[in-house]
Design a protein around this motif. Structure first.
Motif, short mmCIF file in Angstrom:
data_model
loop_
_atom_site.label_atom_id
_atom_site.label_comp_id
_atom_site.label_asym_id
_atom_site.label_seq_id
_atom_site.Cartn_x
_atom_site.Cartn_y
_atom_site.Cartn_z
N ALA A 197 29.74 36.81 29.53
CA ALA A 197 29.34 37.57 28.35
C ALA A 197 30.38 37.56 27.23
O ALA A 197 30.01 37.53 26.05
CB ALA A 197 29.02 39.01 28.74
N VAL A 198 31.66 37.63 27.56
CA VAL A 198 32.72 37.72 26.56
C VAL A 198 33.96 36.99 27.07
O VAL A 198 34.09 36.72 28.27
CB VAL A 198 33.10 39.19 26.24
N ARG A 199 34.87 36.71 26.16
CA ARG A 199 36.19 36.23 26.55
C ARG A 199 37.02 37.44 27.01
O ARG A 199 36.89 38.53 26.46
CB ARG A 199 36.89 35.54 25.39
N VAL A 200 37.90 37.23 27.96
CA VAL A 200 38.73 38.30 28.50
C VAL A 200 40.18 37.83 28.60
O VAL A 200 40.45 36.76 29.15
CB VAL A 200 38.25 38.74 29.90
N ALA A 201 41.08 38.62 28.06
CA ALA A 201 42.51 38.47 28.35
C ALA A 201 42.92 39.72 29.11
O ALA A 201 42.67 40.83 28.64
CB ALA A 201 43.32 38.33 27.07
N PHE A 202 43.52 39.58 30.28
CA PHE A 202 43.80 40.74 31.12
C PHE A 202 45.30 41.02 31.21
O PHE A 202 46.13 40.13 31.20
CB PHE A 202 43.21 40.57 32.53
N GLY A 203 45.61 42.33 31.29
CA GLY A 203 46.99 42.77 31.37
C GLY A 203 47.53 42.77 32.79
O GLY A 203 46.78 42.78 33.77
N VAL A 204 48.86 42.77 32.87
CA VAL A 204 49.59 42.84 34.13
C VAL A 204 50.51 44.05 34.06
O VAL A 204 51.33 44.14 33.13
CB VAL A 204 50.41 41.56 34.38
N TYR A 205 50.41 44.97 35.01
CA TYR A 205 51.25 46.17 35.00
C TYR A 205 52.55 45.91 35.75
O TYR A 205 52.65 44.97 36.56
CB TYR A 205 50.48 47.34 35.60
N PRO A 206 53.58 46.73 35.51
CA PRO A 206 54.90 46.46 36.10
C PRO A 206 54.88 46.30 37.62
O PRO A 206 55.63 45.47 38.16
CB PRO A 206 55.73 47.67 35.68
N GLU A 207 54.04 47.07 38.32
CA GLU A 207 54.02 46.95 39.78
C GLU A 207 53.50 45.59 40.25
O GLU A 207 53.69 45.21 41.42
CB GLU A 207 53.19 48.07 40.40
N PHE A 208 52.85 44.84 39.34
CA PHE A 208 52.34 43.52 39.69
C PHE A 208 53.11 42.40 39.00
O PHE A 208 52.73 41.22 39.12
CB PHE A 208 50.86 43.41 39.30
N ALA A 238 51.25 32.88 33.11
CA ALA A 238 51.87 33.06 31.80
C ALA A 238 50.79 33.39 30.78
O ALA A 238 49.63 32.98 30.92
CB ALA A 238 52.63 31.81 31.39
N THR A 239 51.15 34.13 29.76
CA THR A 239 50.21 34.53 28.73
C THR A 239 49.49 33.32 28.15
O THR A 239 50.12 32.33 27.78
CB THR A 239 50.93 35.29 27.62
N GLY A 240 48.16 33.40 28.10
CA GLY A 240 47.35 32.32 27.57
C GLY A 240 46.80 31.38 28.61
O GLY A 240 45.88 30.59 28.31
N ASP A 241 47.32 31.43 29.83
CA ASP A 241 46.80 30.56 30.89
C ASP A 241 45.34 30.90 31.17
O ASP A 241 44.97 32.07 31.26
CB ASP A 241 47.60 30.74 32.18
N ALA A 242 44.52 29.86 31.35
CA ALA A 242 43.10 30.05 31.67
C ALA A 242 42.90 30.09 33.17
O ALA A 242 43.51 29.32 33.91
CB ALA A 242 42.27 28.93 31.06
N LEU A 243 42.02 30.99 33.61
CA LEU A 243 41.70 31.10 35.03
C LEU A 243 40.40 30.39 35.39
O LEU A 243 40.05 30.31 36.56
CB LEU A 243 41.58 32.57 35.44
N ASP A 244 39.69 29.89 34.38
CA ASP A 244 38.41 29.23 34.65
C ASP A 244 38.30 27.99 33.76
O ASP A 244 38.97 27.89 32.73
CB ASP A 244 37.26 30.19 34.39
N PRO A 245 37.47 27.02 34.14
CA PRO A 245 37.39 25.77 33.38
C PRO A 245 36.98 25.93 31.93
O PRO A 245 37.39 25.14 31.08
CB PRO A 245 36.34 24.96 34.17
N ARG A 246 36.18 26.96 31.62
CA ARG A 246 35.72 27.14 30.23
C ARG A 246 36.73 27.92 29.39
O ARG A 246 36.55 28.05 28.18
CB ARG A 246 34.37 27.86 30.22
#
Length: 500
Positions: free
Chosen positions: A229-240, A250-258
């Motif tokens: 439905a939408v593009r998603v950029a997800f955050g990482v919290y300090p515990e992770f 790294a910021t900007g890395d894609a997790l899916d082919p599209r």
């Protein structure tokens, strides 16, 4: 055959162009926008070129870049549909009474969300909530999510010693929200997909997801199940953070082919909130001369986290609401060379306003919060000398503004955010601090993926993340903006929403 959700768009026919950085010779004349391979291939006068593929009838509406919400707690927001709304309750007594009648969920709990006790004449107490709710574990989540009011049964269920007033604040409150959000993944994903389909119907093509969880696996699971439905950029919290570093994220890395799902920023919450009266400020809150809020992360610890993230290729999103927290966050960006954003920037010292642009730190702000909090700001922050909700001052200094909702704190609705930023009002009230209102062009730019006046051009070669709407946002009134209808939403050339 009429266009349907999921179709690859060939032409958006008969639309008028609008946008913060539009440069074209068409004026107000309708044009056809031709799309190929997920990008804008050509823009031509209506009917000048043959149509190929699926045609979306723009019907004389306005075409603009797809909208983005830069701050969403996705699961928490999606689950509000299953919880009892408390935004309109006017007292602790009323809130307790509403929860005593609220439906019991399948897991045996009652959960309410959205109360604002800072406006109440009476105070929440454990005894009051117990009397109304009995032995059913009951949880009331503050609108700002920085505090939760529990009854004794809920404290027992969570194996936490009860507080005198029944309130948990800051990290203990966040832990309760994490537990309440930790439902069976398939059920959570259904709520998330439904919520983001609704966002697409408002013209949204992208969000920044800042759920307090390990988000990489959740989004990989949703994409594998067909989420689109939408593009998603997800955050990482300090515990992770160390897990993210170990997995090479790294910021900007894609997790899916599209490339729909990408790694976002390290998210660090450094102070509290206005509504819970825990935002770190230079002057005390009026109800307690010893309360200046809390710094939940020490400045030296913040710098260490930002150094670690920067070295691993992660940008930083630093929650800072009070002026003291904003100063510390800007100091940390200056000391570490980190890139990223300050989230909220609700109270900013005059001397710190130009530092956003000077340091290249984005101001990720939520304009509807200013309207929600106007009366609270004028009372609880009346003694503060820093600037509250300084949108115009930040823009004039050259800061890059990025709009969001902080959903569920405010509804995920970029039209409401734009209206609040431009008109500084809602429901016909006199504008609040109108000198901090923005131009419609800046508000629209801040609501796109780029968030700047050069980030979202409607021109050949541009990504076809687009929305067709029934009003020109550059000339719309406050009520008109808030009721803007998205006739079609297009993500990389594919329809994610179409009216009818």
């Amino acid at each position: 055959m009429s266009a349907e959700r999921g179709d690859e768009v060939g032409v958006i026919a008969g639309v008028r162009l609008t946008g913060a950085d539009r440069v074209d010779p068409f004026g107000d004349d309708p044009v056809d926008v031709h799309v190929r391979g997920g990008v804008i291939a050509d823009i031509a006068p209506a009917g000048a070129l043959p149509a190929r593929g699926t045609v979306v009838d723009g019907a004389g509406g306005w075409l603009l870049p797809g909208l983005r919400d830069h701050h969403v707690h996705t699961v928490q927001w999606a689950l509000t549909a299953q919880r009892t709304p408390l935004g309109d309750v006017a007292s602790a007594v009323e809130a307790a009474s509403v929860m005593g009648r609220a439906p019991v969920l399948d897991d045996g709990r009652r959960i309410g969300t959205g109360f604002r006790d800072a406006f109440w004449a009476d105070a929440p107490t454990l005894d009051l909530l117990d009397a109304a709710t009995g032995e059913v574990p009951t949880y009331l989540i503050n609108a700002d999510v920085h505090s939760v009011w529990l009854n004794s049964a809920a404290f027992r269920r969570e194996s936490i010693a009860p507080t005198a007033d029944g309130i948990l604040r800051e990290e203990p409150a966040f832990e309760i929200s994490r537990r309440l959000n930790d439902l069976e993944p398939a059920a959570v994903d259904r709520y998330v997909v439904a919520a983001l389909d609704r966002a697409a119907s408002r013209g949204v093509t992208g969000i920044v997801d800042l759920d307090m969880a390990w988000n990489a696996d959740a989004w990989a699971r949703r994409v594998a199940a067909g989420f689109d439905a939408v593009r998603v950029a997800f955050g990482v919290y300090p515990e992770f953070l160390e897990r993210a570093v170990a997995e090479g994220l790294a910021t900007g890395d894609a997790l899916d082919p599209r490339g729909l799902i990408r790694v976002g920023s390290l998210k660090v919450i450094t102070d509290g909130s206005l509504g819970t009266r825990t935002a770190a400020c230079s002057h005390p809150y009026p109800d307690d001369p010893h309360n200046t809020g809390v710094m939940t992360v020490a400045p030296e610890d913040l710098r260490a986290l930002m150094v670690r993230a920067t070295g691993a290729g992660l940008s930083c999103a630093i929650h800072a609401i009070g002026d003291v927290a904003n100063s510390h966050a800007l100091d940390a960006f200056a000391a570490t060379g980190a890139t990223g954003t300050i989230e909220h920037a609700q109270l900013v010292a005059h001397a710190d306003i130009p530092r956003f642009a000077r340091l290249g730190v984005g101001a990720s702000v939520q304009p509807e919060h200013a309207i929600d909090d106007r009366d609270l700001t004028d009372s609880v922050w009346s003694a503060q000398t820093a600037l509250p909700y300084p949108l115009r001052s930040l823009a004039d200094s050259g800061a890059n503004l990025l709009f969001g909702s902080d959903a569920p704190v405010s509804p995920l609705d970029p039209w409401a955010a734009m209206a609040a930023a431009v008109h500084r009002t809602r429901g016909g009230r006199e504008p609040w601090r109108p000198d901090q209102g923005l131009s419609a062009a800046i508000a629209l730019a801040a609501s796109t993926a780029g968030g700047s006046l050069t980030g979202s051009a409607l021109e050949p070669g541009g990504t076809a993340d687009l929305v067709v709407v029934d009003k020109d946002p550059l000339t719309a009134t406050d009520p008109e903006l808030r009721t803007t209808r998205a006739a079609a939403t297009i993500l990389a050339g594919r329809l994610t929403h179409i009216d009818g």
